[in-house]
Design a protein around this motif. Structure first.
Motif, PDB file in Angstrom:
ATOM      1  N   UNK A  43      -4.566 -14.707  22.031  1.00 30.24           N
ATOM      2  CA  UNK A  43      -3.203 -14.353  21.617  1.00 30.24           C
ATOM      3  C   UNK A  43      -2.761 -15.289  20.493  1.00 30.24           C
ATOM      4  N   UNK A  44      -3.037 -16.576  20.653  1.00 32.56           N
ATOM      5  CA  UNK A  44      -2.719 -17.555  19.608  1.00 32.56           C
ATOM      6  C   UNK A  44      -3.435 -17.203  18.309  1.00 32.56           C
ATOM      7  N   UNK A  45      -4.723 -16.855  18.421  1.00 34.70           N
ATOM      8  CA  UNK A  45      -5.506 -16.479  17.236  1.00 34.70           C
ATOM      9  C   UNK A  45      -4.919 -15.245  16.551  1.00 34.70           C
ATOM     10  N   UNK A  46      -4.520 -14.256  17.345  1.00 30.44           N
ATOM     11  CA  UNK A  46      -3.926 -13.042  16.775  1.00 30.44           C
ATOM     12  C   UNK A  46      -2.613 -13.379  16.062  1.00 30.44           C
ATOM     13  N   UNK A  84      12.734 -16.629   3.765  1.00 32.75           N
ATOM     14  CA  UNK A  84      11.546 -16.098   3.095  1.00 32.75           C
ATOM     15  C   UNK A  84      10.666 -17.204   2.513  1.00 32.75           C
ATOM     16  N   UNK A  85      11.254 -18.303   2.115  1.00 31.70           N
ATOM     17  CA  UNK A  85      10.449 -19.473   1.722  1.00 31.70           C
ATOM     18  C   UNK A  85       9.726 -20.013   2.958  1.00 31.70           C
ATOM     19  N   UNK A  86      10.440 -20.076   4.090  1.00 35.09           N
ATOM     20  CA  UNK A  86       9.811 -20.531   5.333  1.00 35.09           C
ATOM     21  C   UNK A  86       8.665 -19.607   5.754  1.00 35.09           C
ATOM     22  N   UNK A  87       8.817 -18.298   5.521  1.00 32.81           N
ATOM     23  CA  UNK A  87       7.727 -17.370   5.837  1.00 32.81           C
ATOM     24  C   UNK A  87       6.460 -17.720   5.058  1.00 32.81           C
ATOM     25  N   UNK A  88       6.637 -18.051   3.793  1.00 29.22           N
ATOM     26  CA  UNK A  88       5.486 -18.425   2.970  1.00 29.22           C
ATOM     27  C   UNK A  88       4.857 -19.716   3.499  1.00 29.22           C
ATOM     28  N   UNK A  89       5.687 -20.711   3.782  1.00 26.71           N
ATOM     29  CA  UNK A  89       5.170 -21.978   4.304  1.00 26.71           C
ATOM     30  C   UNK A  89       4.510 -21.793   5.668  1.00 26.71           C
ATOM     31  N   UNK A  90       5.119 -20.995   6.528  1.00 30.70           N
ATOM     32  CA  UNK A  90       4.552 -20.710   7.845  1.00 30.70           C
ATOM     33  C   UNK A  90       3.211 -19.987   7.711  1.00 30.70           C
ATOM     34  N   UNK A  91       3.144 -19.055   6.768  1.00 31.27           N
ATOM     35  CA  UNK A  91       1.888 -18.347   6.522  1.00 31.27           C
ATOM     36  C   UNK A  91       0.800 -19.278   6.048  1.00 31.27           C
ATOM     37  N   UNK A  92       1.126 -20.186   5.136  1.00 30.83           N
ATOM     38  CA  UNK A  92       0.139 -21.154   4.637  1.00 30.83           C
ATOM     39  C   UNK A  92      -0.301 -22.104   5.743  1.00 30.83           C
ATOM     40  N   UNK A  93       0.656 -22.588   6.534  1.00 27.46           N
ATOM     41  CA  UNK A  93       0.315 -23.468   7.660  1.00 27.46           C
ATOM     42  C   UNK A  93      -0.594 -22.738   8.647  1.00 27.46           C
ATOM     43  N   UNK A  97      -4.460 -23.555  10.421  1.00 28.28           N
ATOM     44  CA  UNK A  97      -4.677 -23.840  11.846  1.00 28.28           C
ATOM     45  C   UNK A  97      -5.379 -22.711  12.597  1.00 28.28           C
ATOM     46  N   UNK A  98      -5.489 -21.548  11.991  1.00 33.41           N
ATOM     47  CA  UNK A  98      -6.081 -20.438  12.735  1.00 33.41           C
ATOM     48  C   UNK A  98      -7.576 -20.650  12.914  1.00 33.41           C
ATOM     49  N   UNK A  99      -8.068 -20.202  14.062  1.00 35.71           N
ATOM     50  CA  UNK A  99      -9.464 -20.401  14.432  1.00 35.71           C
ATOM     51  C   UNK A  99     -10.334 -19.219  14.045  1.00 35.71           C
ATOM     52  N   UNK A 100      -9.794 -18.043  14.198  1.00 37.13           N
ATOM     53  CA  UNK A 100     -10.566 -16.818  14.021  1.00 37.13           C
ATOM     54  C   UNK A 100     -10.403 -16.294  12.603  1.00 37.13           C
ATOM     55  N   UNK A 101     -11.489 -15.912  11.963  1.00 37.85           N
ATOM     56  CA  UNK A 101     -11.409 -15.374  10.599  1.00 37.85           C
ATOM     57  C   UNK A 101     -11.241 -13.851  10.592  1.00 37.85           C
ATOM     58  N   UNK A 102     -11.324 -13.224  11.764  1.00 42.95           N
ATOM     59  CA  UNK A 102     -11.225 -11.777  11.854  1.00 42.95           C
ATOM     60  C   UNK A 102      -9.826 -11.300  11.471  1.00 42.95           C
ATOM     61  N   UNK A 103      -9.771 -10.213  10.737  1.00 37.68           N
ATOM     62  CA  UNK A 103      -8.510  -9.615  10.308  1.00 37.68           C
ATOM     63  C   UNK A 103      -7.904  -8.738  11.411  1.00 37.68           C
ATOM     64  N   UNK A 104      -8.736  -8.196  12.266  1.00 34.81           N
ATOM     65  CA  UNK A 104      -8.328  -7.192  13.245  1.00 34.81           C
ATOM     66  C   UNK A 104      -7.194  -7.633  14.173  1.00 34.81           C
ATOM     67  N   UNK A 105      -7.206  -8.851  14.734  1.00 35.42           N
ATOM     68  CA  UNK A 105      -6.101  -9.226  15.641  1.00 35.42           C
ATOM     69  C   UNK A 105      -4.722  -9.193  14.978  1.00 35.42           C
ATOM     70  N   UNK A 106      -4.642  -9.661  13.749  1.00 33.45           N
ATOM     71  CA  UNK A 106      -3.360  -9.614  13.031  1.00 33.45           C
ATOM     72  C   UNK A 106      -2.963  -8.191  12.708  1.00 33.45           C
ATOM     73  N   UNK A 107      -3.958  -7.374  12.374  1.00 32.26           N
ATOM     74  CA  UNK A 107      -3.698  -5.959  12.091  1.00 32.26           C
ATOM     75  C   UNK A 107      -3.131  -5.260  13.326  1.00 32.26           C
ATOM     76  N   UNK A 108      -3.642  -5.574  14.496  1.00 29.24           N
ATOM     77  CA  UNK A 108      -3.150  -4.949  15.744  1.00 29.24           C
ATOM     78  C   UNK A 108      -1.665  -5.264  15.927  1.00 29.24           C
ATOM     79  N   UNK A 109      -1.268  -6.508  15.676  1.00 24.09           N
ATOM     80  CA  UNK A 109       0.150  -6.861  15.786  1.00 24.09           C
ATOM     81  C   UNK A 109       0.964  -6.066  14.771  1.00 24.09           C
TER      82      UNK A 109
END
Length: 185
Positions: A43-46, A84-93, A97-109
């Motif tokens: 769930x964290x990875x997604x 929206x600036x925080x969204x960019x910073x949160x996305x970069x952070x 920190x993300x472990x999984x390189x798969x695109x699929x979990x984020x796509x499911x959300x």
């Protein structure tokens, strides 16, 4: 607080459905809470995948048309820019920190959030008759998203919305591939 200001100050006691917090740029708020509650698991990875791709894309693209940031209450306008600036910073952070390189979990959300947004769009439009366009994908009303609006004039609202949705997925996929490439090198 934003919802209360929009309802009681701007809307004079009437709920402003157009500002219901289920936009692409609102979803990271819920995903971040989920990410913070979960430990480093699937769930964290997604969640970190969604934030580093779709959340980052939403934050960046919002600055291509900032007309939606402007409110009659200055504090809400400032809040919109800061968020929206925080969204960019949160996305970069999240990309770091993300472990999984798969695109699929984020796509499911994203897909689940899109389905929820369209369900809210249809229910509120048909049952309440209020103006609403979550994710700018309401199939029942003409879209007001700049590029999508122009496309809808040529090919129709539904095909334009489908192209818009696919372009979001494609953009997030490209960000995911770029993040994977950067992490490899």
């Amino acid at each position: 607080v934003k919802q209360l200001v929009l309802t009681f100050y701007v809307g004079k006691g009437q709920y402003q459905w157009f500002y219901f917090p289920l936009q692409l740029c609102s979803i990271p708020m819920y995903v971040s809470i989920t990410c913070g509650i979960t430990k480093k698991n699937r769930v964290y990875d997604a969640c970190t995948c969604f934030l580093s791709t779709f959340g980052l894309l939403g934050g960046i693209c919002a600055f291509l048309d900032t007309s939606g940031f402007h409110y009659s209450v200055e504090a809400l306008t400032v809040y919109s820019y800061v968020w929206h600036v925080l969204l960019i910073l949160l996305g970069l952070f999240s990309a770091f920190v993300r472990n999984n390189k798969s695109f699929f979990p984020g796509f499911i959300i994203f897909a689940a959030a899109s389905l929820m947004a369209e369900a809210v769009n249809i229910i509120v439009t048909t049952c309440i008759g209020a103006e609403i366009n979550m994710f700018y994908i309401n199939l029942l009303v003409p879209t007001n998203q700049i590029a999508v609006r122009d496309a809808a004039e040529r090919i129709g609202n539904t095909p334009a919305i489908l192209l818009y949705w696919l372009s979001i997925v494609s953009g997030a996929f490209i960000i995911n591939a770029a993040e994977a490439h950067i992490k490899r090198n």
